[in-house]
Design a protein around this motif. Structure first.
Motif, PDB file in Angstrom:
ATOM      1  N   UNK A 327       0.841  -1.193   0.000  1.00 29.70           N
ATOM      2  CA  UNK A 327       0.000   0.000   0.000  1.00 29.70           C
ATOM      3  C   UNK A 327       0.877   1.245   0.000  1.00 29.70           C
ATOM      4  N   UNK A 328       0.367   2.285  -0.638  1.00 31.12           N
ATOM      5  CA  UNK A 328       1.119   3.531  -0.746  1.00 31.12           C
ATOM      6  C   UNK A 328       0.420   4.656   0.014  1.00 31.12           C
ATOM      7  N   UNK A 329       1.222   5.499   0.630  1.00 29.76           N
ATOM      8  CA  UNK A 329       0.727   6.747   1.200  1.00 29.76           C
ATOM      9  C   UNK A 329       1.234   7.856   0.287  1.00 29.76           C
ATOM     10  N   UNK A 330       0.334   8.448  -0.469  1.00 30.25           N
ATOM     11  CA  UNK A 330       0.753   9.349  -1.540  1.00 30.25           C
ATOM     12  C   UNK A 330       1.265  10.698  -1.041  1.00 30.25           C
ATOM     13  N   UNK A 331       0.713  11.181   0.059  1.00 30.26           N
ATOM     14  CA  UNK A 331       1.145  12.480   0.557  1.00 30.26           C
ATOM     15  C   UNK A 331       0.008  13.212   1.235  1.00 30.26           C
ATOM     16  N   UNK A 332       0.219  14.482   1.498  1.00 27.35           N
ATOM     17  CA  UNK A 332      -0.748  15.275   2.267  1.00 27.35           C
ATOM     18  C   UNK A 332      -1.022  16.609   1.583  1.00 27.35           C
ATOM     19  N   UNK A 333      -2.137  17.202   1.980  1.00 27.08           N
ATOM     20  CA  UNK A 333      -2.490  18.553   1.551  1.00 27.08           C
ATOM     21  C   UNK A 333      -2.472  19.531   2.724  1.00 27.08           C
ATOM     22  N   UNK A 334      -2.208  19.010   3.924  1.00 31.94           N
ATOM     23  CA  UNK A 334      -2.238  19.866   5.105  1.00 31.94           C
ATOM     24  C   UNK A 334      -3.637  20.319   5.466  1.00 31.94           C
ATOM     25  N   UNK A 335      -4.628  19.519   5.127  1.00 32.37           N
ATOM     26  CA  UNK A 335      -6.014  19.886   5.412  1.00 32.37           C
ATOM     27  C   UNK A 335      -6.239  19.927   6.915  1.00 32.37           C
ATOM     28  N   UNK A 390      -2.628  30.905 -12.201  1.00 31.01           N
ATOM     29  CA  UNK A 390      -3.225  31.626 -13.319  1.00 31.01           C
ATOM     30  C   UNK A 390      -2.933  30.968 -14.660  1.00 31.01           C
ATOM     31  N   UNK A 391      -1.749  30.412 -14.814  1.00 31.75           N
ATOM     32  CA  UNK A 391      -1.364  29.863 -16.122  1.00 31.75           C
ATOM     33  C   UNK A 391      -2.098  28.574 -16.446  1.00 31.75           C
ATOM     34  N   UNK A 392      -2.126  27.650 -15.486  1.00 36.78           N
ATOM     35  CA  UNK A 392      -2.735  26.339 -15.743  1.00 36.78           C
ATOM     36  C   UNK A 392      -4.175  26.249 -15.287  1.00 36.78           C
ATOM     37  N   UNK A 393      -4.623  27.246 -14.496  1.00 35.70           N
ATOM     38  CA  UNK A 393      -5.949  27.253 -13.860  1.00 35.70           C
ATOM     39  C   UNK A 393      -6.104  26.140 -12.826  1.00 35.70           C
ATOM     40  N   UNK A 394      -4.995  25.533 -12.420  1.00 32.83           N
ATOM     41  CA  UNK A 394      -5.071  24.472 -11.416  1.00 32.83           C
ATOM     42  C   UNK A 394      -5.315  25.055 -10.029  1.00 32.83           C
ATOM     43  N   UNK A 395      -6.137  24.335  -9.277  1.00 34.72           N
ATOM     44  CA  UNK A 395      -6.345  24.708  -7.891  1.00 34.72           C
ATOM     45  C   UNK A 395      -5.062  24.484  -7.103  1.00 34.72           C
ATOM     46  N   UNK A 396      -4.752  25.418  -6.213  1.00 31.72           N
ATOM     47  CA  UNK A 396      -3.579  25.292  -5.361  1.00 31.72           C
ATOM     48  C   UNK A 396      -3.940  25.186  -3.888  1.00 31.72           C
ATOM     49  N   UNK A 397      -5.072  25.779  -3.487  1.00 34.35           N
ATOM     50  CA  UNK A 397      -5.447  25.725  -2.081  1.00 34.35           C
ATOM     51  C   UNK A 397      -6.746  26.447  -1.831  1.00 34.35           C
ATOM     52  N   UNK A 412     -14.493  19.440  -0.074  1.00 34.27           N
ATOM     53  CA  UNK A 412     -14.731  19.373  -1.522  1.00 34.27           C
ATOM     54  C   UNK A 412     -13.478  19.789  -2.283  1.00 34.27           C
ATOM     55  N   UNK A 413     -12.885  20.909  -1.861  1.00 32.59           N
ATOM     56  CA  UNK A 413     -11.683  21.393  -2.547  1.00 32.59           C
ATOM     57  C   UNK A 413     -10.511  20.444  -2.314  1.00 32.59           C
ATOM     58  N   UNK A 414     -10.408  19.873  -1.106  1.00 29.24           N
ATOM     59  CA  UNK A 414      -9.335  18.917  -0.842  1.00 29.24           C
ATOM     60  C   UNK A 414      -9.430  17.725  -1.795  1.00 29.24           C
ATOM     61  N   UNK A 415     -10.642  17.262  -2.034  1.00 28.36           N
ATOM     62  CA  UNK A 415     -10.835  16.155  -2.978  1.00 28.36           C
ATOM     63  C   UNK A 415     -10.396  16.566  -4.376  1.00 28.36           C
ATOM     64  N   UNK A 416     -10.810  17.772  -4.779  1.00 29.92           N
ATOM     65  CA  UNK A 416     -10.417  18.259  -6.097  1.00 29.92           C
ATOM     66  C   UNK A 416      -8.902  18.399  -6.207  1.00 29.92           C
ATOM     67  N   UNK A 417      -8.270  18.944  -5.170  1.00 27.08           N
ATOM     68  CA  UNK A 417      -6.812  19.091  -5.159  1.00 27.08           C
ATOM     69  C   UNK A 417      -6.112  17.749  -5.288  1.00 27.08           C
ATOM     70  N   UNK A 418      -6.641  16.745  -4.592  1.00 26.22           N
ATOM     71  CA  UNK A 418      -6.014  15.419  -4.611  1.00 26.22           C
ATOM     72  C   UNK A 418      -5.917  14.882  -6.039  1.00 26.22           C
ATOM     73  N   UNK A 419      -6.911  15.214  -6.841  1.00 27.64           N
ATOM     74  CA  UNK A 419      -6.928  14.704  -8.212  1.00 27.64           C
ATOM     75  C   UNK A 419      -6.432  15.725  -9.230  1.00 27.64           C
ATOM     76  N   UNK A 420      -5.784  16.800  -8.752  1.00 30.17           N
ATOM     77  CA  UNK A 420      -5.169  17.758  -9.657  1.00 30.17           C
ATOM     78  C   UNK A 420      -6.143  18.583 -10.461  1.00 30.17           C
ATOM     79  N   UNK A 421      -7.281  18.928  -9.895  1.00 26.58           N
ATOM     80  CA  UNK A 421      -8.343  19.603 -10.629  1.00 26.58           C
ATOM     81  C   UNK A 421      -8.007  21.056 -10.934  1.00 26.58           C
ATOM     82  N   UNK A 422      -8.615  21.561 -11.980  1.00 24.07           N
ATOM     83  CA  UNK A 422      -8.565  22.984 -12.307  1.00 24.07           C
ATOM     84  C   UNK A 422      -9.776  23.671 -11.691  1.00 24.07           C
TER      85      UNK A 422
END
Length: 559
Positions: A327-335, A390-397, A412-422
């Motif tokens: 199993x892998x622990x991918x990382x954190x978002x500091x939520x 601004x360039x990629x429109x990716x969510x950062x936080x 909701x945003x944490x979930x979006x961030x986890x999957x690299x959402x814009x």
């Protein structure tokens, strides 16, 4: 028979043991814990101090009322727990842990096939004279919480040193005990590791309205006491505060001494370095919880963000892996989330300045809104901030505060961030709606749309701080308040440059507004101010902005 030894019995360690036992019914599993108490709800301690949790033993009980002690782990989990036993050294060649019984002084060795370090963290002890005085506490262990409660009688004034998560929760706990609380923080804002300065300023302003006294940007020089050794004063570089109790909450450091002595790699943050399987530099030794550093999923950098949620998730992953899984622990978002004096507070991902320091071309949006439809009983306010590249429109936080359900939006945003959402992806998420739960377009969607409107050049904004600076400088501009007269009279910015024109009258009175001046529109939440900005822009006005976050996000005095 596989031998699994776990050093540390608070959060991550017991989780490793429980998961490993389910996967390996015949394994020999041992937890070594130097304290008397194990598997306790550390995050519940402020609520015990505040009186919401009445029974101290609830911090150690399962949801079905059984106390989690050595007998519980042996009888229900088949796990041997050695309390009051300290791991002194690790012999990686022999695969043994040298331990000492702290009650008897007896030493022995415990062999392992897989070893897990869950050594946690310890509170930072600042170099402040007087910390040894009676009435000076920390809030990092159940014994701390019990001692605070036992000494509450007769306390009318207290000082919290540190305005982080623990400090703020300690503040609320004492306020619930009818104690006047002052909070001293070295940085210029509250919750410096959680909120950006703009949202922190709003929260501090609202909390001060509830009777809290903040001393921000102040350094504690010393604590002073009486002849009997009881604390009586906190001396800062900004003055002296009376205090019959002091709680010091200035952060924690990872416990890495055992790992360092064993020759394991310590990471750049000062915590134990692990890979995605939570293995240390020795593949037979794992590390989890507050003693390890993690990969930040947005920045790609190593970070030290000790959280109970992370510790428990890592416990499951390590439990899998000591049992032979991958199993892998991918990382954190500091939520991180908390509740303080009725305000829900949360953050996930990067803050604005963090993102700028990492080289992102940042655009942000602050949205003042309701958590539910305005006509449904019990709706409340929210202030949500999105940080976007601004360039990629990716969510950062994202960050949020308010009496409404801020945490749902952070998750909701944490979930979006986890999957690299814009930011466009965030708007496209199909969220549920009914009046008791949200607005037809959810608050997180509205905030995403503000960013999109900014990117499209439709929304030109000014922050509360920028507007306050313009007012203080005496800039020549018009501050156009588009609320109703009743709302204006209730509270408003008192200034000769303020002009009241209700949004519904704007088109009829548009010729009264000077076209040769900068116009800043404002309202309660920002929606009407945005409408006014678009109306004026469509009518040919060249320099129009609206106050982002409205007066809900205004952290300054109003008339």
């Amino acid at each position: 028979m596989s031998r699994i030894v776990i050093i540390g019995g608070v959060a991550a360690g017991p989780k490793v043991a429980a998961r490993a036992r389910r996967l390996m019914p015949d394994a020999e599993i041992t937890i070594i814990e130097r304290g008397r108490l194990i598997s306790y709800a550390g995050c519940g301690m402020p609520f015990y101090v505040g009186g919401q949790v009445k029974d101290f033993n609830q911090l150690f009980a399962t949801s079905y009322g059984v106390i989690r002690d050595e007998h519980y782990f042996m009888n229900e989990k088949g796990v041997k727990v050695l309390t009051r036993t300290e791991a002194k050294a690790i012999d990686r060649q022999k695969k043994e842990v040298m331990v000492t019984n702290l009650d008897t002084g007896e030493t022995s060795t415990i062999p392992y096939d897989k070893l897990v370090l869950a050594t946690g963290s310890s509170p930072v002890v600042p170099p402040i004279p007087g910390l040894e005085l009676k009435g000076v506490h920390r809030l990092n262990h159940p014994d701390d919480a019990r001692q605070i409660v036992e000494q509450l009688e007769g306390v009318s004034e207290a000082v919290i040193v540190g305005a982080g998560l623990i400090g703020m929760e300690a503040m609320e706990a004492l306020l619930k005990r009818k104690i006047f609380v002052s909070v001293v923080e070295l940085k210029e804002q509250i919750l410096p590791g959680v909120l950006d300065p703009d949202l922190a300023a709003v929260l501090a302003y609202r909390l001060e309205e509830e009777g809290v006294e903040f001393h921000l940007g102040k350094k504690v020089l010393r604590l002073e006491g009486d002849e009997e050794g009881h604390v009586t004063r906190v001396v800062t570089d900004g003055g002296t505060l009376d205090a019959q109790m002091v709680i010091v909450a200035v952060g924690v450091r990872p416990n890495v001494e055992l790992a360092r002595a064993a020759g394991l790699t310590i990471g750049e943050t000062g915590a134990i370095a692990v890979n995605e399987y939570l293995q240390t530099s020795d593949p037979d030794i794992y590390a989890v919880g507050d003693c390890v550093e993690n990969l930040h999923l947005v920045s790609g950098r190593k970070v030290y963000i000790p959280l109970a949620s992370t510790a428990n998730r890592q416990g499951r992953v390590a439990g899998d892996n000591v049992a032979g899984r991958k199993s892998k622990f991918k990382g954190v978002l500091g939520t991180s989330v908390l509740k303080v004096l009725g305000w829900n507070v949360g953050r996930t991902g990067l803050g604005e300045q963090q993102a700028r320091d990492l080289g992102y071309d940042v655009i942000t949006a602050i949205n003042a809104t309701h958590d539910r439809t305005h006509y449904y009983p019990g709706h409340d306010n929210l202030l949500i901030k999105l940080v976007v590249d601004k360039k990629s429109c990716k969510l950062l936080g994202a960050q949020a505060i308010g009496g409404g359900d801020a945490i749902k939006r952070i998750d909701v945003v944490a979930t979006a961030l986890h999957f690299g959402a814009t930011v466009d992806d965030l708007f496209d998420v199909d969220l549920g709606y009914a009046p008791p739960f949200s607005t037809p377009i959810d608050a997180s969607h509205h905030t995403a749309n503000i960013v999109r409107n900014k990117l499209d050049g439709l929304a030109r904004t000014i922050t509360a701080r920028e507007l306050k600076e313009k007012l203080d400088r005496g800039d020549d501009f018009i501050l156009l308040d588009v609320r109703t007269p009743e709302q204006f009279n209730y509270r408003h910015i008192e200034d000769d440059r303020v002009m009241l024109v209700t949004l519904g009258d704007l088109r009829r009175r548009i010729d009264e507004i000077p076209r040769d001046k900068e116009i800043v529109t404002l309202c309660a939440l920002g929606v009407r101010a945005y409408e006014a900005m678009r109306t004026l822009t469509g009518a040919g006005f060249k320099d129009v902005k609206f106050l982002e976050g409205g007066l809900q996000g205004w952290p300054y005095e109003l008339e």
